[in-house]
Design an enzyme around this catalytic site. Structure first.
Site, PDB file in Angstrom:
ATOM      1  N   GLU A   1       4.342   4.163   6.189  1.00 15.35           N
ATOM      2  CA  GLU A   1       3.151   3.305   6.135  1.00 15.35           C
ATOM      3  C   GLU A   1       2.019   4.066   5.453  1.00 15.35           C
ATOM      4  OE1 GLU A   1       1.787   0.618   6.133  1.00 15.35           O
ATOM      5  OE2 GLU A   1       1.923  -0.557   7.958  1.00 15.35           O
ATOM      6  N   ASP A   2       1.150   3.343   4.770  1.00 14.72           N
ATOM      7  CA  ASP A   2      -0.026   3.978   4.173  1.00 14.72           C
ATOM      8  C   ASP A   2      -1.081   4.254   5.242  1.00 14.72           C
ATOM      9  OD1 ASP A   2      -0.387   1.268   4.541  1.00 14.72           O
ATOM     10  OD2 ASP A   2      -1.327   0.903   2.600  1.00 14.72           O
TER      11      ASP A   2
ATOM     12  N   GLY B   1       0.767  -1.240   0.000  1.00 18.12           N
ATOM     13  CA  GLY B   1       0.000   0.000   0.000  1.00 18.12           C
ATOM     14  C   GLY B   1       0.799   1.290   0.000  1.00 18.12           C
TER      15      GLY B   1
ATOM     16  N   ARG C   1      -5.889   0.901  -6.189  1.00 19.63           N
ATOM     17  CA  ARG C   1      -4.615   1.498  -5.767  1.00 19.63           C
ATOM     18  C   ARG C   1      -4.235   2.685  -6.657  1.00 19.63           C
ATOM     19  NH1 ARG C   1      -2.316  -1.951  -2.017  1.00 19.63           N
ATOM     20  NH2 ARG C   1      -2.505  -4.182  -2.369  1.00 19.63           N
TER      21      ARG C   1
ATOM     22  N   LYS D   1      -6.202   5.583  12.196  1.00 16.96           N
ATOM     23  CA  LYS D   1      -7.585   5.525  12.699  1.00 16.96           C
ATOM     24  C   LYS D   1      -7.511   5.527  14.217  1.00 16.96           C
ATOM     25  CE  LYS D   1      -9.475   2.941   8.784  1.00 16.96           C
ATOM     26  NZ  LYS D   1      -9.923   1.608   8.297  1.00 16.96           N
TER      27      LYS D   1
ATOM     28  N   ASP E   1      -5.857  -0.487  -1.412  1.00 15.84           N
ATOM     29  CA  ASP E   1      -6.709  -1.305  -2.271  1.00 15.84           C
ATOM     30  C   ASP E   1      -7.950  -1.843  -1.565  1.00 15.84           C
ATOM     31  OD1 ASP E   1      -5.353  -3.236  -0.602  1.00 15.84           O
ATOM     32  OD2 ASP E   1      -5.994  -4.755  -2.031  1.00 15.84           O
TER      33      ASP E   1
ATOM     34  N   PHE F   1     -13.547   2.092   6.059  1.00 19.19           N
ATOM     35  CA  PHE F   1     -12.613   1.559   5.070  1.00 19.19           C
ATOM     36  C   PHE F   1     -12.378   2.564   3.941  1.00 19.19           C
ATOM     37  CE2 PHE F   1     -11.208  -1.291   1.671  1.00 19.19           C
ATOM     38  CZ  PHE F   1     -10.241  -2.015   2.359  1.00 19.19           C
ATOM     39  N   VAL F   2     -11.108   2.790   3.612  1.00 16.95           N
ATOM     40  CA  VAL F   2     -10.761   3.733   2.545  1.00 16.95           C
ATOM     41  C   VAL F   2      -9.922   3.046   1.460  1.00 16.95           C
ATOM     42  CG1 VAL F   2     -10.876   5.851   3.935  1.00 16.95           C
ATOM     43  CG2 VAL F   2      -8.751   4.537   3.881  1.00 16.95           C
TER      44      VAL F   2
ATOM     45  N   ASP G   1      -4.000   0.969  11.404  1.00 20.38           N
ATOM     46  CA  ASP G   1      -5.370   0.710  11.851  1.00 20.38           C
ATOM     47  C   ASP G   1      -5.309   0.228  13.305  1.00 20.38           C
ATOM     48  OD1 ASP G   1      -8.028   0.059  11.984  1.00 20.38           O
ATOM     49  OD2 ASP G   1      -7.979  -1.524  10.501  1.00 20.38           O
TER      50      ASP G   1
HETATM   51  P1  5GP Z   1      -3.197  -2.851  11.274  1.00 22.53           P
HETATM   52  O1  5GP Z   1      -2.238  -4.000  11.462  1.00 22.53           O
HETATM   53  O2  5GP Z   1      -2.670  -1.525  11.742  1.00 22.53           O
HETATM   54  O3  5GP Z   1      -4.559  -3.156  11.863  1.00 22.53           O
HETATM   55  O4  5GP Z   1      -3.515  -2.774   9.739  1.00 22.53           O
HETATM   56  C1  5GP Z   1      -2.651  -2.294   8.825  1.00 22.53           C
HETATM   57  C2  5GP Z   1      -2.977  -2.748   7.424  1.00 22.53           C
HETATM   58  O5  5GP Z   1      -4.388  -3.060   7.247  1.00 22.53           O
HETATM   59  C3  5GP Z   1      -2.675  -1.635   6.460  1.00 22.53           C
HETATM   60  O6  5GP Z   1      -1.327  -1.621   6.075  1.00 22.53           O
HETATM   61  C4  5GP Z   1      -3.642  -1.940   5.331  1.00 22.53           C
HETATM   62  O7  5GP Z   1      -3.064  -2.877   4.467  1.00 22.53           O
HETATM   63  C5  5GP Z   1      -4.848  -2.574   6.012  1.00 22.53           C
HETATM   64  N1  5GP Z   1      -5.915  -1.577   6.257  1.00 22.53           N
HETATM   65  C6  5GP Z   1      -6.362  -1.123   7.453  1.00 22.53           C
HETATM   66  N2  5GP Z   1      -7.353  -0.221   7.291  1.00 22.53           N
HETATM   67  C7  5GP Z   1      -7.551  -0.105   5.953  1.00 22.53           C
HETATM   68  C8  5GP Z   1      -8.438   0.696   5.148  1.00 22.53           C
HETATM   69  O8  5GP Z   1      -9.283   1.480   5.599  1.00 22.53           O
HETATM   70  N3  5GP Z   1      -8.317   0.544   3.798  1.00 22.53           N
HETATM   71  C9  5GP Z   1      -7.424  -0.308   3.218  1.00 22.53           C
HETATM   72  N4  5GP Z   1      -7.409  -0.353   1.885  1.00 22.53           N
HETATM   73  N5  5GP Z   1      -6.577  -1.064   3.942  1.00 22.53           N
HETATM   74  C10 5GP Z   1      -6.641  -0.962   5.298  1.00 22.53           C
END
Ligand code: 5GP
Length: 179
Positions: free
Chosen positions: A102-103, A48, A168, A134, A162, A155-156, A106
């Site tokens: 990081e993109d 991402g 993407r 978030k 993606d 969700f975005v 979450d």
């Molecule tokens: P975490 O481990 O912080 O819960 O999640 C990180 C990963 O979950 C991100 O790098 C991404 O790949 C995915 N992710 C979490 N929220 C979103 C969202 O709103 N949209 C998308 N496309 N991916 C997300």
């Protein structure tokens, strides 16, 4: 309101390309002021973050390098839900000032796990930069040093992010409509 359909879901425009670019430029300036003359190593977490990484690097006016890593949640054919392996990180991390790109953060699980692995490579310092967070979900589990935008728990897609492989390539960021 501009909308896009990705697979079976409808998303609406949330952050325009212009707003993203303006924020990326600000973050690039801040990073340049802090790290100029120190040749930091950007570590970009695929997939991402590739768009954000390209823009951040070009917004930075200093010597810098980049490396790409990928976290895989699979071991063999079984999905365990836990991150198991890391592809792409090598010994050139030791003694370096690392800036993780990081993109989106979450729950922070991905980053927490990555930081544990990174630590074993002995970096001099680690700075976290994420285009999106978030906060409702993350709480204070991980401290992100530079945040592009704090967003609600929806969700975005777009700008590298993606939905099941698609979206993407969208220039703007879109949010899931309704839900
Ligand atoms: P975490 O481990 O912080 O819960 O999640 C990180 C990963 O979950 C991100 O790098 C991404 O790949 C995915 N992710 C979490 N929220 C979103 C969202 O709103 N949209 C998308 N496309 N991916 C997300």
């Amino acid at each position: 309101m501009k909308e896009v359909t990705v697979h079976d879901k409808v998303f609406e425009l949330y952050i325009s390309a212009e707003k993203i670019q303006a924020r990326v430029d600000e973050i690039g300036k801040a990073i340049s002021e802090e790290f100029r003359g120190r040749n930091p190593l950007f570590v970009s977490i695929l997939n991402g973050s590739f768009v954000f990484t390209a823009d951040i690097m070009r917004a930075c006016e200093m010597d810098c390098e980049v490396s790409f890593v990928k976290l895989s949640s699979y071991q063999g054919t079984e999905t365990t839900g836990k991150i198991k392996t890391l592809i792409g990180l090598d010994s050139n991390i030791a003694g370096r000032e690392v800036i993780i790109l990081e993109d989106i953060v979450d729950t922070g699980n991905t980053l927490t796990h990555f930081l544990e692995i990174l630590d074993t490579y002995d970096p001099k310092s680690v700075t976290l930069v994420s285009l999106l967070t978030k906060p409702e979900v993350l709480k204070d589990r991980v401290k992100v040093d530079q945040i592009g935008f704090e967003i609600p728990n929806k969700f975005v897609v777009g700008y590298g992010l993606d939905y099941d492989g698609l979206a993407r390539n969208l220039k703007d960021i879109y949010q899931l409509k309704g839900g």
